[in-house]
Write a protein that holds these residues in place. Structure first.
Motif, PDB file in Angstrom:
ATOM      1  N   ASP A  16     -16.831  19.946 -71.698  1.00 20.97           N
ATOM      2  CA  ASP A  16     -16.161  21.228 -71.915  1.00 20.97           C
ATOM      3  C   ASP A  16     -15.406  21.217 -73.242  1.00 20.97           C
ATOM      4  OD1 ASP A  16     -16.475  22.743 -69.223  1.00 20.97           O
ATOM      5  OD2 ASP A  16     -15.815  20.744 -68.615  1.00 20.97           O
ATOM      6  N   HIS A  17     -15.426  22.356 -73.909  1.00 22.12           N
ATOM      7  CA  HIS A  17     -14.671  22.556 -75.147  1.00 22.12           C
ATOM      8  C   HIS A  17     -13.812  23.810 -75.008  1.00 22.12           C
ATOM      9  CE1 HIS A  17     -18.199  20.218 -76.504  1.00 22.12           C
ATOM     10  NE2 HIS A  17     -17.386  19.705 -77.425  1.00 22.12           N
ATOM     11  N   LEU A  18     -12.632  23.768 -75.628  1.00 26.29           N
ATOM     12  CA  LEU A  18     -11.747  24.935 -75.654  1.00 26.29           C
ATOM     13  C   LEU A  18     -11.176  25.070 -77.058  1.00 26.29           C
ATOM     14  CD1 LEU A  18     -10.110  27.218 -74.218  1.00 26.29           C
ATOM     15  CD2 LEU A  18      -8.339  25.482 -73.774  1.00 26.29           C
ATOM     16  N   PHE A  19     -11.208  26.294 -77.562  1.00 32.52           N
ATOM     17  CA  PHE A  19     -10.612  26.595 -78.869  1.00 32.52           C
ATOM     18  C   PHE A  19      -9.727  27.820 -78.726  1.00 32.52           C
ATOM     19  CE2 PHE A  19     -11.007  29.013 -82.956  1.00 32.52           C
ATOM     20  CZ  PHE A  19     -10.190  28.178 -83.719  1.00 32.52           C
TER      21      PHE A  19
ATOM     22  N   ALA B 283      -7.503  22.763 -65.565  1.00 35.38           N
ATOM     23  CA  ALA B 283      -8.415  23.699 -64.908  1.00 35.38           C
ATOM     24  C   ALA B 283      -9.646  23.979 -65.777  1.00 35.38           C
ATOM     25  CB  ALA B 283      -7.689  25.002 -64.589  1.00 35.38           C
ATOM     26  N   LEU B 284      -9.442  24.103 -67.093  1.00 32.65           N
ATOM     27  CA  LEU B 284     -10.553  24.417 -67.985  1.00 32.65           C
ATOM     28  C   LEU B 284     -11.344  23.182 -68.392  1.00 32.65           C
ATOM     29  CD1 LEU B 284      -8.507  26.967 -68.426  1.00 32.65           C
ATOM     30  CD2 LEU B 284      -9.853  27.331 -70.478  1.00 32.65           C
ATOM     31  N   LEU B 285     -10.671  22.045 -68.477  1.00 34.14           N
ATOM     32  CA  LEU B 285     -11.305  20.810 -68.935  1.00 34.14           C
ATOM     33  C   LEU B 285     -11.071  19.708 -67.908  1.00 34.14           C
ATOM     34  CD1 LEU B 285      -9.821  20.995 -72.550  1.00 34.14           C
ATOM     35  CD2 LEU B 285     -12.048  21.861 -71.839  1.00 34.14           C
ATOM     36  N   PRO B 286     -11.820  19.711 -66.814  1.00 32.39           N
ATOM     37  CA  PRO B 286     -11.579  18.750 -65.726  1.00 32.39           C
ATOM     38  C   PRO B 286     -11.680  17.294 -66.164  1.00 32.39           C
ATOM     39  CG  PRO B 286     -13.100  20.484 -65.031  1.00 32.39           C
ATOM     40  CD  PRO B 286     -12.927  20.636 -66.494  1.00 32.39           C
ATOM     41  N   GLY B 287     -12.420  17.037 -67.220  1.00 31.34           N
ATOM     42  CA  GLY B 287     -12.583  15.666 -67.664  1.00 31.34           C
ATOM     43  C   GLY B 287     -11.304  15.029 -68.184  1.00 31.34           C
ATOM     44  N   LEU B 288     -10.284  15.827 -68.507  1.00 30.67           N
ATOM     45  CA  LEU B 288      -9.031  15.270 -69.024  1.00 30.67           C
ATOM     46  C   LEU B 288      -8.370  14.337 -68.012  1.00 30.67           C
ATOM     47  CD1 LEU B 288      -7.419  18.369 -70.810  1.00 30.67           C
ATOM     48  CD2 LEU B 288      -8.395  16.341 -71.893  1.00 30.67           C
TER      49      LEU B 288
END
Length: 290
Positions: free
Chosen positions: A112-115, A67-72
């Motif tokens: 998108d990046h998530l930390f 949901a947060l990183l659709p590119g995965l």
């Protein structure tokens, strides 16, 4: 050999000393307690609720990452996709004190990046509890975010930017030098450009700010997450939006940084959409801590 003479005065002195040790008359043989009624030394502060930390790279589910990183989901190579889901662990020297993880995914629309960062605070001051020490670290992070003053109906949990320490009668806490946080200036007024996608999000607030972001989407404190929490929202001149959620539960502080850089020039990421996703993840992490 001549014996030494017995001295009667010595016997009298010895008897007096014995009488003083066994108590005086009229007290039933019990010596008076000079500390009777006086309070004992204050009990040591209780340790924090958490003694260990979860692994940050295992704390976020695949569905949430999608949901947060659709590119995965667009990564064709299975091995490469698995590595992307695993994330990159942040360098720490004690996983029971700090654990962090980073994820990145590119898609045709955006990068998108998530930390995610877990920090367990331990007080080394016998007069300060772990919870109070964690509050001071949290307060430093909130002050560094430079949140705007809450407006009427903004949904802020309090009228002051920093909540009081647990068990403290003071209205604010002194920031701890132990709590280092990257000073992320508020998105409100920082970007200097309106956010059309956020202002058209259908928010119940009818009074958008000068930046075009509705008041209930401005950086603010949150009253429905952990013991204390805030959300920050920053839009760069390159239209990269970064949403940060920080919350404290007992002696653990959780930080979420979620940013998106659109691929098409002139496109602005939706503030509401990104905040909703970041807050949903924060709620999941708070639940896993509980």
């Amino acid at each position: 050999m001549q014996r030494k003479a017995y001295v009667p005065g010595a016997a009298v002195l010895l008897a007096a000393l014995l009488a003083a040790c066994t108590g005086g008359s009229g007290s039933g043989g019990r010596a008076a307690d000079p500390k009777a009624g006086s309070s004992t030394s204050a009990a040591a502060p209780q340790p924090g609720k958490y003694r260990t930390l979860a692994d940050a790279c295992s704390a976020v589910s695949h569905d949430t990452l999608d949901a947060l990183l659709p590119g995965l989901t667009r990564i064709a190579d299975e091995e490469q996709r698995d590595r992307a889901y695993q994330g990159e662990a942040a360098l720490t020297y004690n996983n029971d004190r700090r654990s962090g993880c980073r994820w990145k995914a590119e898609s045709p629309d955006a990068t998108d990046h998530l930390f995610v960062d877990f920090e367990r605070v331990v007080s080394y001051d016998n007069s300060v509890s772990d919870d109070n020490a964690a509050h001071q670290v949290y307060a430093t992070k909130e002050l560094a975010a430079n949140l705007p003053e809450p407006s009427a109906g903004s949904g802020s949990s309090s009228g002051s930017p920093v909540s009081p320490a647990p068990g403290s009668s003071s209205g604010s806490a002194s920031p701890s030098s132990a709590g280092s946080a990257s000073a992320s200036p508020s998105a409100a007024g920082a970007s200097g450009s309106p956010n059309p996608s956020a202002s058209a999000s259908g928010s119940p607030s009818g009074s958008p700010s000068v930046t075009g972001t509705p008041a209930d989407l401005q950086p603010r404190t949150l009253d429905d997450l952990g013991d204390e929490a805030f959300i920050d929202d920053e839009l760069s001149t390159a239209q990269q939006r970064t949403v940060t959620v920080v919350f404290r539960t007992s002696n653990v502080i959780v930080t979420i940084e979620y940013d998106e850089q659109p691929a098409a020039p002139g496109t602005t990421p939706s503030s509401k959409d990104m905040q909703d996703k970041a807050r949903k993840l924060a709620g999941q992490l708070a639940g896993s801590l509980g």
